[in-house]
Design a protein around this motif. Structure first.
Motif, PDB file in Angstrom:
ATOM      1  N   HIS A  96       3.343   4.318   1.425  1.00  0.00           N
ATOM      2  CA  HIS A  96       2.562   3.086   1.576  1.00  0.00           C
ATOM      3  C   HIS A  96       1.073   3.349   1.756  1.00  0.00           C
ATOM      4  O   HIS A  96       0.249   2.509   1.407  1.00  0.00           O
ATOM      5  N   ASP A  97       0.718   4.540   2.258  1.00  0.00           N
ATOM      6  CA  ASP A  97      -0.710   4.792   2.487  1.00  0.00           C
ATOM      7  C   ASP A  97      -1.472   5.046   1.185  1.00  0.00           C
ATOM      8  O   ASP A  97      -2.690   5.207   1.203  1.00  0.00           O
ATOM      9  N   TYR A 136       2.148  -5.367  -1.378  1.00  0.00           N
ATOM     10  CA  TYR A 136       1.971  -4.536  -2.571  1.00  0.00           C
ATOM     11  C   TYR A 136       3.110  -3.550  -2.801  1.00  0.00           C
ATOM     12  O   TYR A 136       3.090  -2.815  -3.783  1.00  0.00           O
ATOM     13  N   GLY A 137       4.085  -3.528  -1.922  1.00  0.00           N
ATOM     14  CA  GLY A 137       5.190  -2.601  -2.124  1.00  0.00           C
ATOM     15  C   GLY A 137       6.478  -3.183  -1.585  1.00  0.00           C
ATOM     16  O   GLY A 137       6.463  -3.991  -0.654  1.00  0.00           O
ATOM     17  N   ALA A 138       7.592  -2.788  -2.173  1.00  0.00           N
ATOM     18  CA  ALA A 138       8.908  -3.125  -1.639  1.00  0.00           C
ATOM     19  C   ALA A 138       9.412  -1.896  -0.896  1.00  0.00           C
ATOM     20  O   ALA A 138       9.749  -0.884  -1.517  1.00  0.00           O
ATOM     21  N   PRO A 139       9.417  -1.925   0.428  1.00  0.00           N
ATOM     22  CA  PRO A 139       9.755  -0.719   1.188  1.00  0.00           C
ATOM     23  C   PRO A 139      11.248  -0.393   1.134  1.00  0.00           C
ATOM     24  O   PRO A 139      12.079  -1.296   1.080  1.00  0.00           O
ATOM     25  N   SER A 302       7.929   3.323  -0.618  1.00  0.00           N
ATOM     26  CA  SER A 302       7.979   2.021  -1.275  1.00  0.00           C
ATOM     27  C   SER A 302       8.056   2.125  -2.794  1.00  0.00           C
ATOM     28  O   SER A 302       7.706   3.147  -3.381  1.00  0.00           O
ATOM     29  N   PHE A 303       8.482   1.031  -3.405  1.00  0.00           N
ATOM     30  CA  PHE A 303       8.441   0.851  -4.852  1.00  0.00           C
ATOM     31  C   PHE A 303       7.216   0.004  -5.174  1.00  0.00           C
ATOM     32  O   PHE A 303       7.011  -1.059  -4.579  1.00  0.00           O
ATOM     33  N   PRO A 370      -2.865   4.552   8.094  1.00  0.00           N
ATOM     34  CA  PRO A 370      -3.846   3.696   7.431  1.00  0.00           C
ATOM     35  C   PRO A 370      -3.716   3.735   5.907  1.00  0.00           C
ATOM     36  O   PRO A 370      -3.686   4.809   5.316  1.00  0.00           O
ATOM     37  N   ALA A 371      -3.643   2.549   5.308  1.00  0.00           N
ATOM     38  CA  ALA A 371      -3.525   2.456   3.855  1.00  0.00           C
ATOM     39  C   ALA A 371      -4.838   2.063   3.201  1.00  0.00           C
ATOM     40  O   ALA A 371      -4.872   1.795   2.005  1.00  0.00           O
ATOM     41  N   ILE A 372      -5.915   2.030   3.974  1.00  0.00           N
ATOM     42  CA  ILE A 372      -7.215   1.676   3.411  1.00  0.00           C
ATOM     43  C   ILE A 372      -7.732   2.814   2.532  1.00  0.00           C
ATOM     44  O   ILE A 372      -7.408   3.983   2.766  1.00  0.00           O
TER      45      ILE A 372
END
Length: 412
Positions: A96-97, A136-139, A302-303, A370-372
């Motif tokens: 996810h990051d 933005y993702g399907a975990p 995630s996808f 953090p995903a920034i």
């Protein structure tokens, strides 16, 4: 999670089976039956075989052929490059990051999940894949670090880092072990594995805004708290608790071979530990005496739906229909036992896997990694600073140098 991926490409390219499926971007490629695949999915070597086992079902129900490729390394970088070169897959699996960087590069679209589908996921996992208010993702899996200990060598969980070190020193003195702790550092450091110790001693990476989002303008590296935290890390280096000679390649083998009683790692380590027959237990990473909790980061696998994929409508349908379903989530867990992000899958497997609850306890209150986009500026300078400090470099000068490098990169 940040684990080095190794593998080879799998699955054969197949022809698009049914025309007229999806929107115009899907139909544009339907005329060349037999010449190119339909939906293309990129995954690593552990997830690709699982997806391959479901491929016939996916193809039958979605009405398209599917090509599943295992990308051997640098999956995120290769995906961005492919996207910029108009050669992107339709779906990619990753951490996810990556989201901030992928969104900034125009590489992924928001995932179209219904409210009912969203409620089926672990709330923290869903929050982690939400960026700028959009999902933005399907975990499918969550992960965090914990302390794994050999219960034959260390039957009791340590109350603090100092307690753990004292016990490890006694074990080594008595000739029962060779290393005090296996926590991967390596020649270039490892910010992910160092973070629980760094956080316990008062360091942080980015501050947070009132709404909980990370604030890239508030860089913690270089602040007094981070210098104090690296002073504690330096002490562990001087004592031989942390070593640059322990990296991703040998951190788990040191534990499975009985050379250390203590390992800081995640659920991905359990396959090798069980195979070795090591008796183990999982508990939270202890903090420094009189200091804060050693909080690890929460990672979410995630996808993602590619913005530049040729079959975006089908990709959205695939993610919404299958990643939100228990069979695929459970199969992914069975192949690589990380706690499922889908509640139905977690509830199904938790009765036979007590380790899930233990990792969850070790990660209680863990902030999402953090995903920034600015997070990409952290990894290399922070890691190199850690490695240098563990090796004996001056703490203040090294940390301030890393802060300058990170700050300059963020400003670009």
């Amino acid at each position: 999670m940040r684990v080095k991926i190794a593998g080879v490409a799998v699955a054969a390219a197949l022809a698009l089976a049914v025309s007229g499926c999806g929107s115009s971007d899907d139909k544009a490629d339907d005329g060349a039956k037999g010449s190119e695949p339909g939906l293309v999915i990129w995954a690593d070597d552990k997830r690709a075989p699982v997806l391959e086992s479901f491929r016939s079902q996916f193809e039958s129900e979605l009405g398209v052929t599917i090509k599943i490729e295992a990308v051997s390394k640098d999956l995120q970088a290769n995906f961005v490059t492919a996207s910029q070169g108009d050669n992107a897959p339709d779906v990619v699996i990753g951490a996810h990051d990556w989201i901030g960087n992928l969104v900034q590069n125009g590489a992924i679209d928001p995932v179209q999940l219904t409210d009912a589908q969203k409620t089926g996921f672990n709330a923290d996992a869903l929050k982690a894949v939400t960026y700028n208010g959009q999902v933005y993702g399907a975990p499918y899996a969550v992960e965090n670090l914990a302390l794994i200990r050999n219960t034959e060598l260390a039957p009791e969980a340590p109350s603090s880092i100092e307690d753990m070190v004292a016990d490890a020193e006694k074990l080594k003195k008595d000739g029962k072990t060779e290393e005090l702790l296996s926590l991967q550092v390596g020649d270039n450091g490892d910010a992910y594995h160092a973070y629980p110790l760094y956080a316990s001693a008062g360091g942080y990476l980015f501050g947070q805004k009132d709404n909980g989002d990370y604030d890239p303008s508030d860089l913690g590296v270089g602040k007094p708290g981070s210098i104090a935290a690296f002073e504690k890390i330096s002490e562990l280096g001087k004592k031989g608790v942390l070593k640059t000679s322990i990296g991703s390649e040998n951190s788990i083998p040191l534990f499975t071979e009985g050379k250390t009683a203590y390992l800081v790692s995640g659920p991905w380590a359990l396959t090798d530990i069980k195979k070795a027959g090591t008796k183990y237990d999982i508990t939270p990473i202890p903090g420094f005496e009189g200091m804060g909790k050693a909080t690890p980061f929460l990672g979410v696998q995630s996808f993602f739906v590619a913005s530049k994929g040729k079959h975006k409508t089908v990709a959205q349908e695939f993610v919404a229909n299958y990643v939100t379903g228990e069979p695929l989530a459970t199969a992914l867990y069975n192949a690589d036992p990380r706690p499922p992000a889908l509640t139905a899958s977690f509830d199904k497997v938790k009765t036979t896997d007590p380790d899930l609850a233990k990792f969850a306890e070790a990660g209680a209150g863990a902030p999402a990694l953090p995903a920034i986009p600015e997070m990409s500026a952290i990894w290399d300078p922070f890691g190199k600073a850690e490695s240098a400090i563990v090796g004996g470099a001056d703490v203040k000068d090294t940390v301030e140098g890393a802060a300058t490098t990170i700050g300059d990169a963020i400003k670009k």
